[in-house]
Write a protein that holds these residues in place. Structure first.
Motif, PDB file in Angstrom:
ATOM      1  N   GLY A  31       0.602  -1.279  -0.152  1.00 21.74           N
ATOM      2  CA  GLY A  31       0.022   0.078  -0.185  1.00 21.74           C
ATOM      3  C   GLY A  31       0.902   1.535  -0.148  1.00 21.74           C
ATOM      4  N   LYS A  32       1.992   1.557   0.450  1.00 17.73           N
ATOM      5  CA  LYS A  32       2.854   2.502   0.773  1.00 17.73           C
ATOM      6  C   LYS A  32       4.121   2.411   0.051  1.00 17.73           C
ATOM      7  CE  LYS A  32       0.806   4.229   5.008  1.00 17.73           C
ATOM      8  NZ  LYS A  32       1.102   4.589   6.447  1.00 17.73           N
ATOM      9  N   GLY A  33       5.099   1.403   0.333  1.00 14.32           N
ATOM     10  CA  GLY A  33       6.193   1.137  -0.442  1.00 14.32           C
ATOM     11  C   GLY A  33       7.188   2.093   0.412  1.00 14.32           C
ATOM     12  N   ASP A  34       8.298   2.226  -0.458  1.00 10.26           N
ATOM     13  CA  ASP A  34       9.410   2.942  -0.096  1.00 10.26           C
ATOM     14  C   ASP A  34       8.921   4.358   0.204  1.00 10.26           C
ATOM     15  OD1 ASP A  34      11.778   4.846  -0.381  1.00 10.26           O
ATOM     16  OD2 ASP A  34      12.721   3.069  -1.328  1.00 10.26           O
ATOM     17  N   ASP A  35       9.549   5.069   1.187  1.00  8.09           N
ATOM     18  CA  ASP A  35       9.094   6.365   1.631  1.00  8.09           C
ATOM     19  C   ASP A  35       9.008   7.421   0.344  1.00  8.09           C
ATOM     20  OD1 ASP A  35       8.875   5.056   4.134  1.00  8.09           O
ATOM     21  OD2 ASP A  35      10.315   6.289   4.831  1.00  8.09           O
ATOM     22  N   THR A  36      10.079   7.184  -0.482  1.00  9.61           N
ATOM     23  CA  THR A  36      10.473   8.045  -1.552  1.00  9.61           C
ATOM     24  C   THR A  36       9.636   8.071  -2.573  1.00  9.61           C
ATOM     25  OG1 THR A  36      12.027   6.701  -2.637  1.00  9.61           O
ATOM     26  CG2 THR A  36      13.009   8.006  -0.798  1.00  9.61           C
ATOM     27  N   ARG A  37       8.659   6.959  -2.651  1.00  9.94           N
ATOM     28  CA  ARG A  37       7.400   7.047  -3.576  1.00  9.94           C
ATOM     29  C   ARG A  37       6.668   8.351  -3.380  1.00  9.94           C
ATOM     30  NH1 ARG A  37       6.797   2.164  -6.686  1.00  9.94           N
ATOM     31  NH2 ARG A  37       8.069   0.551  -6.106  1.00  9.94           N
ATOM     32  N   ALA A  38       6.532   8.837  -2.352  1.00 13.44           N
ATOM     33  CA  ALA A  38       5.791  10.224  -1.932  1.00 13.44           C
ATOM     34  C   ALA A  38       6.429  11.194  -1.974  1.00 13.44           C
ATOM     35  CB  ALA A  38       4.783   9.746  -0.840  1.00 13.44           C
ATOM     36  N   TRP A  39       7.674  11.157  -2.164  1.00 12.90           N
ATOM     37  CA  TRP A  39       8.520  12.317  -1.922  1.00 12.90           C
ATOM     38  C   TRP A  39       8.579  13.189  -3.150  1.00 12.90           C
ATOM     39  CZ3 TRP A  39      13.627  11.279   1.126  1.00 12.90           C
ATOM     40  CH2 TRP A  39      13.267  10.902   2.494  1.00 12.90           C
ATOM     41  N   GLY A  40       7.475  13.929  -3.553  1.00 12.08           N
ATOM     42  CA  GLY A  40       7.176  14.709  -4.764  1.00 12.08           C
ATOM     43  C   GLY A  40       6.172  15.957  -4.556  1.00 12.08           C
ATOM     44  N   PRO A  41       6.116  16.788  -5.565  1.00  9.89           N
ATOM     45  CA  PRO A  41       6.575  16.706  -6.878  1.00  9.89           C
ATOM     46  C   PRO A  41       8.165  16.918  -7.032  1.00  9.89           C
ATOM     47  CG  PRO A  41       5.556  18.542  -6.416  1.00  9.89           C
ATOM     48  CD  PRO A  41       5.235  17.753  -5.286  1.00  9.89           C
ATOM     49  N   PRO A  42       8.692  16.638  -8.159  1.00 10.10           N
ATOM     50  CA  PRO A  42       8.095  16.539  -9.295  1.00 10.10           C
ATOM     51  C   PRO A  42       7.929  14.993  -9.347  1.00 10.10           C
ATOM     52  CG  PRO A  42      10.312  16.769  -9.680  1.00 10.10           C
ATOM     53  CD  PRO A  42      10.352  17.030  -8.253  1.00 10.10           C
TER      54      PRO A  42
END
Length: 406
Positions: free
Chosen positions: A39-50
């Motif tokens: 459901g969430k995965g690696d924290d950096t998947r949400a580190w955007g934009p871009p």
């Protein structure tokens, strides 16, 4: 076939230092299985934009940060807080050569996924733990992040404009350099452990700490302190041991001049129209130029503003004096040398279109880096990995999915 095509890596890490190491191993041919939270995965998947855009220009939700460190991997989602998930990780570890993790000290022991637990199922396992402060010492249980370590580890005391100048104060490096360096050191340690295992048949644990790496990479500045007892100070873009070795203004911007010896200085002085500098008793040797930095640098600045950056680069390169422009990234990726070396590439992406990537700098003649897959979608390979590596059938996978384990 890559140099490490016979190696399987179980990558339990996230963010940058661990994934960076995993990507290097993957680029070299290793089968890297990236284990992520459902459901969430690696924290950096949400580190955007871009975020990456698809062929129609729409956001895919895949953060550029995540895309920088996860190509050539397979993504599997497993909740190892559940007993069934722990069993899956242990089974994968039994079929792997290397584990990379960057949980807090002792964080995986509660789940039976620490080195002491996993080496029981696989004595040949190489287990690399990456933490902020290592497995021992008074800070061992603290969380550690790159920015904080750059400050604590001394790098920021050396980076930034010197006291008394406009904009003076400590500045972090513009990329998470401590994380990157830790990933590189971790990769070296893993390869050394693989070589040792080849000779002995025995695995081992690796204890990597961001703080250790940051202090080790202070290099000459650390030795400047250790040999004198005096802490080096911020010098902006100047060098503590070499003069002139910094940025200078030009007629249309700035350029970098890196004079490494007295012969180069004499050539520079001639091109600058001041050949007398090379014979000046204040400037005739590097040691003298360091001692008389405050007198020399203003003289050079007065001379460099009369030519453009391109003129300085062309004229100094002609006589063998190292120099260069200060490029933004648009200029970097248009630079003819960068283009010729193929440092920008693109890989087909599962959401359509392609994903840009920065090529590996590793150039091997017999086993070159292969760019097999774009950074994976979350859980993109869960079924195929668990089926092919662990032999789970469709019914078993469906049961695990209903239970929220995968």
């Amino acid at each position: 076939m890559g140099a490490l095509s016979h190696v399987r890596v179980l990558d339990l890490s996230r963010v940058l230092a661990g994934p960076w190491s995993g990507q290097i191993l993957a680029d070299l041919g290793a089968d890297v299985i990236k284990v992520e939270r459902p459901g969430k995965g690696d924290d950096t998947r949400a580190w955007g934009p871009p975020f990456l855009q698809d062929a129609q220009g729409r956001s895919t939700g895949e953060a550029s940060y995540y895309l920088s460190a996860n190509r050539n991997k397979r993504s599997v989602t497993i909740d190892f807080t559940q007993p069934q998930g722990q069993a899956l990780i242990r089974a994968l570890a039994a079929q792997s050569d290397i584990v990379i993790e960057n949980f807090k000290v002792g964080g995986l022991a509660a789940y039976g996924l620490d080195y002491d637990s996993l080496k029981v199922v696989n004595p040949k396992l190489i287990y690399c733990s990456i933490t902020g402060f290592g497995q021992s010492g008074p800070y061992a249980k603290r969380a550690g992040y790159d920015f904080m370590i750059q400050g604590l580890g001394g790098l920021m005391s050396l980076t930034g404009r010197p006291e008394g100048e406009a904009g003076a104060g400590p500045v972090k490096v513009g990329v998470a350099l401590t994380d990157i360096l830790t990933g590189l050191y971790a990769t070296s340690a893993i390869l050394a452990a693989l070589a040792h295992r080849q000779q002995t048949g025995v695995g081992q644990s690796i204890d990597m700490a961001l703080l250790d790496v940051q202090v080790a990479c202070l290099a000459n500045q650390a030795m400047n302190y250790l040999t004198t007892g005096a802490s080096p100070q911020r010098l902006g873009n100047a060098h503590p041991n070499i003069v002139p070795y910094q940025d200078f203004p030009t007629a249309d911007g700035d350029f970098i001049l890196t004079v490494g010896n007295d012969g180069q200085f004499a050539k520079f002085a001639q091109v600058a129209g001041h050949s007398e500098w090379a014979e000046d008793p204040r400037f005739s040797s590097n040691a003298l130029r360091v001692a008389n930095r405050a007198q020399l640098i203003p003289l050079i600045r007065q001379a460099t503003v009369f030519k453009t950056t391109a003129e300085w680069v062309e004229q100094l390169e002609r006589v063998g004096v190292p120099c260069g422009p200060i490029n933004d990234l648009d200029s970097v990726f248009k630079d003819p040398q960068v283009v010729a070396r193929g440092l920008a590439l693109a890989l087909p992406h599962a959401l359509g279109g392609s994903v840009p990537q920065v090529a590996s700098p590793i150039r091997l003649s017999a086993t070159p880096v292969e760019y097999r897959w774009a950074p994976p979608l979350l859980g993109e390979h869960t079924d195929s990995v668990l089926a092919n590596v662990l032999g789970l059938d469709a019914a078993a996978l469906a049961e695990l999915r209903v239970a929220g384990v995968i």
